[in-house]
Design a protein around this motif. Structure first.
Motif, short mmCIF file in Angstrom:
data_model
loop_
_atom_site.label_atom_id
_atom_site.label_comp_id
_atom_site.label_asym_id
_atom_site.label_seq_id
_atom_site.Cartn_x
_atom_site.Cartn_y
_atom_site.Cartn_z
N CYS A 74 0.84 -1.19 0.00
CA CYS A 74 0.00 0.00 0.00
C CYS A 74 0.88 1.25 0.00
O CYS A 74 1.76 1.37 0.85
N MET A 76 0.11 4.16 0.87
CA MET A 76 -0.22 5.07 1.98
C MET A 76 0.47 4.63 3.27
O MET A 76 1.12 5.43 3.93
N CYS A 77 0.28 3.38 3.65
CA CYS A 77 0.76 2.94 4.98
C CYS A 77 1.93 1.96 4.89
O CYS A 77 2.55 1.65 5.90
N ILE A 79 1.93 -1.26 4.22
CA ILE A 79 1.69 -2.67 4.54
C ILE A 79 1.72 -3.48 3.24
O ILE A 79 1.32 -3.01 2.18
N GLY A 91 -3.84 -2.18 7.09
CA GLY A 91 -3.04 -1.10 7.67
C GLY A 91 -3.68 0.27 7.59
O GLY A 91 -3.45 1.11 8.45
N CYS A 92 -4.49 0.51 6.55
CA CYS A 92 -5.16 1.80 6.43
C CYS A 92 -6.33 1.69 5.46
O CYS A 92 -6.42 0.71 4.72
N ASP A 95 -5.92 0.60 1.77
CA ASP A 95 -5.67 -0.81 1.42
C ASP A 95 -6.82 -1.39 0.61
O ASP A 95 -6.62 -2.27 -0.22
ZN LIG Z 1 -2.49 1.14 3.60
#
Ligand SMILES: [Zn+2]
Ligand SMILES: [Zn+2]
Lengths: 199, 343
Positions: A74, A76-77, A79, A91-92, A95
């Motif tokens: 991902c 963003m985070c 994971i 994770g966020c 995902d």
């Molecule tokens: Zn994420």
């Protein structure tokens, strides 16, 4: 007899009556029995999910594909899909966008459905696409500042403010992002792009 | 669990839970310490700005001692996960315990509404209002396609879990319980039981809840659970009738012994207590025991649990001391009770 989850003596023996293969018995210590009884989902959803994922992926995907899915990450985070499979927790919110095609068969398995038909909040600014877009712009702005490109940074700041102040529902509107066409952004689709076509 | 509400002889309590996450933060497993603190602060600001009862309490769970956390767990106001994980976390408590909001559990927010007896409609009405209030101050992670986004895909969509706690001693006594529940497996409703050593069911308590959260409206999901309940109640009533008509002596004997043990034991574990209280509860509901009221029995189910007992004594106690104290407590509260009628 020992608890299934730790070294303590199992004093609780719980029947899970919802297993399709018939009742299964769990042996738990008092503490883990409490966890089981207080939680409102199926017992240890993380491991149930991991099992489900493992079975499903083996059935539907060749080893190569599986390895490829596991490496997905991902933006963003950070994971990876493998980490999600191990822990059973995402994770966020992004995902659901980043792993969309890998999660879909799982959603079918759990819910027998892939789309929501319940309550909708009035405030629709919480789409993960919007958060992702803001993150991208903020990263770009930070970079521009380090490179002392203050004019670029200023423009980016205005864009960020426009998204944050305007009721710009990125990813929620059928024709969202109309005032947000950034040529450099890799994830920007055509103006009529909607959530379904994100991948 | 005050012991009122429709069908309260069998339905102990109903509860509705919603899972919600704030759009600006990663899910809890990827939260930094700073994120967790910021989430808790944002929720606290939102709560302070809402027209909730002035007695609504924001409790910093990280600052609570073991006993206080276990106490809240026994009252089902917080989960084991919230109690035991590290980091900034909180619970918002309604003074009448009609709702609680857990912060930084598996999801950023877990809203819970509790109701004694079976009344999902009014529980949902209160839940929906509470959710609307919070949503007016916070931005939830949501997409039109998948609904409310949750840390675990098993909760995505509505984020709704409806559960009804049932007391089914007669179905257990007549050994029909597994058969009955197997019949319910097919309709996507989860039923769980808890029992202790030697196949003795823990208090004969069962929890019925929805499994799916995505693709159906909240009302439909609730309906699926609530339409199962009258059938279970009906089965339980038939099993009770059978016991009264066909096994009256055995029934009286079992209930009388249960009450006798609770009234005379000098040391008793919480597991054993639950087991006998269950029989006494059925005895009271069938009119076989005088001078004990259902609210008293329901209270004993909770007050005899370890943290409650220690709170009542005002000190930490060893397991052995707890068993003694529990026996004392039961005697005090059951001393006026009269055994099953001899006829
Ligand atoms: Zn994420
Ligand atoms: Zn254990």
């Amino acid at each position: 007899m020992k608890c299934q989850h730790c070294e303590k003596t199992a004093t609780f023996h719980i029947t899970e009556l919802t297993d399709p293969n018939g009742p299964t018995i769990l042996h738990l210590c008092e503490e883990h029995a409490r966890t089981f009884f207080n939680q409102d989902g199926p017992p240890d959803p993380a491991s149930a999910l991991t099992n489900m994922l493992a079975k499903q992926l083996k059935l539907e995907k060749a080893a190569d594909d599986l390895a490829a899915a596991d490496k997905k990450q991902c933006p963003m985070c950070g994971i990876t899909f493998a980490e999600f499979r191990k822990g059973g927790r995402l994770g966020c919110p992004y995902d659901y966008v980043a792993f969309e095609e890998d999660l879909e068969p799982l959603l079918v398995n759990i819910h027998g459905a892939t789309s929501h038909s319940g309550k909708v909040p009035k405030n629709l600014n919480g789409s993960p696409e919007r958060q992702f877009r803001l993150k991208q712009l903020k990263d770009e702005m930070r970079e521009a500042i380090t490179k002392e490109q203050y004019e670029v940074a200023g423009k980016l700041r205005d864009k960020i403010a426009a998204i944050e102040n305007g009721q710009n529902e990125i990813g929620q509107n059928e024709n969202g992002q109309s005032d947000e066409s950034n040529e450099e952004a890799p994830n920007d689709g055509p103006p009529d792009d909607d959530f379904q076509s994100f991948s | 669990m005050r012991g009122d509400g429709p069908e309260s002889d069998i339905v102990m309590s109903s509860r509705i839970r919603l899972a919600r996450n704030l759009a600006e933060f990663p899910f809890v497993r990827k939260c930094s310490d700073k994120d967790r603190i910021a989430i808790a602060a944002a929720v606290r600001r939102a709560i302070d700005a809402l027209p909730l009862s002035s007695d609504t309490e924001y409790v910093d769970v990280a600052k609570l001692g073991d006993l206080d956390r276990q106490f809240l767990m026994e009252r089902q106001l917080i989960s084991h996960e919230l109690s035991e994980t590290e980091g900034a976390r909180a619970v918002i408590l309604d003074p009448q315990e009609r709702f609680s909001i857990m912060v930084n559990e598996e999801d950023h927010l877990r809203l819970q509404v509790m109701q004694s007896g079976l009344d999902l409609t009014s529980a949902w009405k209160r839940m929906n209002e509470l959710d609307d209030l919070l949503e007016s101050k916070l931005t939830y992670a949501f997409t039109k396609k998948l609904g409310y986004l949750t840390a675990c895909p098993t909760n995505v969509g509505t984020g709704l879990r409806v559960s009804v706690m049932l007391h089914l001693p007669a179905l257990v006594a007549t050994k029909q319980i597994d058969k009955v529940f197997r019949a319910f497996n097919k309709i996507n409703v989860a039923v769980r039981g808890l029992f202790g050593e030697g196949s003795q069911f823990m208090g004969d308590l069962y929890q019925v809840s929805n499994q799916m959260t995505l693709g159906k409206s909240e009302e439909t999901l609730m309906q699926r659970v609530s339409e199962v309940i009258p059938r279970l109640i009906d089965y339980e009533r038939k099993a009770r009738e059978f016991l009264i008509n066909e096994k009256r002596d055995d029934l009286n004997d079992g209930i009388s012994r249960a009450l006798g043990i609770l009234k005379t034991a000098k040391k008793i574990s919480s597991e054993e207590t639950m087991h006998y209280l269950s029989k006494v509860r059925m005895g009271v509901n069938l009119g076989l025991i005088d001078n004990v009221r259902i609210p008293t029995v329901n209270k004993l189910f909770i007050h005899t649990q370890p943290a409650h007992l220690q709170k009542l004594c005002g000190q930490k106690l060893s397991v052995s001391a707890r068993n003694t104290e529990r026996a004392n407590y039961l005697q005090q509260h059951l001393s006026d009770s009269v055994d099953p009628k001899a006829n």
